[in-house]
Design a protein around this motif. Sequence first.
Motif, PDB file in Angstrom:
ATOM      1  N   ARG A 189      20.462  49.808  12.441  1.00  0.00           N
ATOM      2  CA  ARG A 189      20.442  49.841  11.018  1.00  0.00           C
ATOM      3  C   ARG A 189      21.678  48.958  10.417  1.00  0.00           C
ATOM      4  NH1 ARG A 189      21.753  53.820   7.158  1.00  0.00           N
ATOM      5  NH2 ARG A 189      21.122  53.324   4.969  1.00  0.00           N
ATOM      6  N   GLY A 190      22.721  49.299  11.006  1.00  0.00           N
ATOM      7  CA  GLY A 190      24.220  48.698  10.470  1.00  0.00           C
ATOM      8  C   GLY A 190      24.460  49.345   9.305  1.00  0.00           C
ATOM      9  N   ASN A 191      24.762  48.496   8.260  1.00  0.00           N
ATOM     10  CA  ASN A 191      25.147  48.930   7.027  1.00  0.00           C
ATOM     11  C   ASN A 191      24.116  48.533   5.698  1.00  0.00           C
ATOM     12  OD1 ASN A 191      25.750  46.307   6.757  1.00  0.00           O
ATOM     13  ND2 ASN A 191      27.737  46.556   5.572  1.00  0.00           N
ATOM     14  N   ARG A 192      22.918  48.204   6.183  1.00  0.00           N
ATOM     15  CA  ARG A 192      21.877  47.639   5.520  1.00  0.00           C
ATOM     16  C   ARG A 192      21.410  49.303   4.620  1.00  0.00           C
ATOM     17  NH1 ARG A 192      20.535  45.055   9.889  1.00  0.00           N
ATOM     18  NH2 ARG A 192      19.117  46.660  10.749  1.00  0.00           N
ATOM     19  N   GLN A 193      21.262  49.046   3.320  1.00  0.00           N
ATOM     20  CA  GLN A 193      20.752  50.203   2.501  1.00  0.00           C
ATOM     21  C   GLN A 193      19.499  50.805   2.523  1.00  0.00           C
ATOM     22  OE1 GLN A 193      22.844  49.202  -1.277  1.00  0.00           O
ATOM     23  NE2 GLN A 193      23.008  51.556  -1.233  1.00  0.00           N
ATOM     24  N   ARG A 236      36.513  61.408  10.087  1.00  0.00           N
ATOM     25  CA  ARG A 236      35.547  61.771  10.904  1.00  0.00           C
ATOM     26  C   ARG A 236      35.800  62.624  12.120  1.00  0.00           C
ATOM     27  NH1 ARG A 236      31.247  57.009  11.107  1.00  0.00           N
ATOM     28  NH2 ARG A 236      31.518  56.162   9.011  1.00  0.00           N
ATOM     29  N   ASN A 237      37.262  62.974  12.239  1.00  0.00           N
ATOM     30  CA  ASN A 237      37.700  63.727  13.286  1.00  0.00           C
ATOM     31  C   ASN A 237      37.856  65.092  12.541  1.00  0.00           C
ATOM     32  OD1 ASN A 237      37.499  62.121  15.280  1.00  0.00           O
ATOM     33  ND2 ASN A 237      39.547  61.194  14.822  1.00  0.00           N
ATOM     34  N   LEU A 275      28.603  53.955   3.994  1.00  0.00           N
ATOM     35  CA  LEU A 275      29.897  54.191   3.515  1.00  0.00           C
ATOM     36  C   LEU A 275      30.543  53.087   2.870  1.00  0.00           C
ATOM     37  CD1 LEU A 275      31.271  56.370   6.269  1.00  0.00           C
ATOM     38  CD2 LEU A 275      29.926  57.072   4.320  1.00  0.00           C
ATOM     39  N   SER A 276      30.244  51.754   3.657  1.00  0.00           N
ATOM     40  CA  SER A 276      30.733  50.442   3.199  1.00  0.00           C
ATOM     41  C   SER A 276      30.286  49.916   1.857  1.00  0.00           C
ATOM     42  CB  SER A 276      30.489  49.332   4.150  1.00  0.00           C
ATOM     43  OG  SER A 276      29.173  49.382   4.515  1.00  0.00           O
ATOM     44  N   LYS A 277      29.094  50.764   1.462  1.00  0.00           N
ATOM     45  CA  LYS A 277      28.406  50.418   0.008  1.00  0.00           C
ATOM     46  C   LYS A 277      28.539  51.556  -0.992  1.00  0.00           C
ATOM     47  CE  LYS A 277      26.186  46.973   1.814  1.00  0.00           C
ATOM     48  NZ  LYS A 277      26.325  45.433   1.511  1.00  0.00           N
ATOM     49  N   GLY A 278      29.569  52.513  -0.392  1.00  0.00           N
ATOM     50  CA  GLY A 278      29.987  53.567  -1.496  1.00  0.00           C
ATOM     51  C   GLY A 278      29.446  54.956  -1.475  1.00  0.00           C
ATOM     52  N   GLY A 279      28.683  55.033  -0.282  1.00  0.00           N
ATOM     53  CA  GLY A 279      28.150  56.117  -0.127  1.00  0.00           C
ATOM     54  C   GLY A 279      29.253  57.380   0.508  1.00  0.00           C
ATOM     55  N   ASN A 309      23.862  62.751   1.143  1.00  0.00           N
ATOM     56  CA  ASN A 309      23.694  61.468   1.826  1.00  0.00           C
ATOM     57  C   ASN A 309      23.641  61.396   3.144  1.00  0.00           C
ATOM     58  OD1 ASN A 309      24.094  58.592   1.377  1.00  0.00           O
ATOM     59  ND2 ASN A 309      26.196  58.692   1.920  1.00  0.00           N
ATOM     60  N   ALA A 310      23.728  62.870   3.926  1.00  0.00           N
ATOM     61  CA  ALA A 310      23.505  63.015   5.526  1.00  0.00           C
ATOM     62  C   ALA A 310      22.101  62.716   5.808  1.00  0.00           C
ATOM     63  CB  ALA A 310      24.096  64.149   5.834  1.00  0.00           C
TER      64      ALA A 310
END
Length: 94
Positions: free
Chosen positions: A79-83, A6-7, A56-60, A67-68
């Motif tokens: 929202r956190g990591n909810r799809q 991310r940097n 990202l934690s779900k494969g994105g 995906n952006a």
Amino acid sequence: MAGNPRNGRPYRELCARQRALGLPCWICGHDIPYEITGPEAGRHPAAFTLDHLTPLSKGGGLLDPANARSAHRRCNSARGNRQSVHVKGTSRRW
């Protein structure tokens, strides 16, 4: 040793392209104040953040433009990591 992706330049360029679109928050539908930049943006709850449709934690894909999404910092954090996301309202800027 690899650094934080991310940097890197590709991620920053994706953020810049998404920001340039000037889209409303995809989660709440309200306008994002894109004039908030610099150090202030890191703490401001309404500032722009790059969110990912598939977490990202779900494969994105981190660098996948498809995906952006544009989001407020507070909406992205909530929202956190909810799809799935319940959109609170829709924007008139279609």
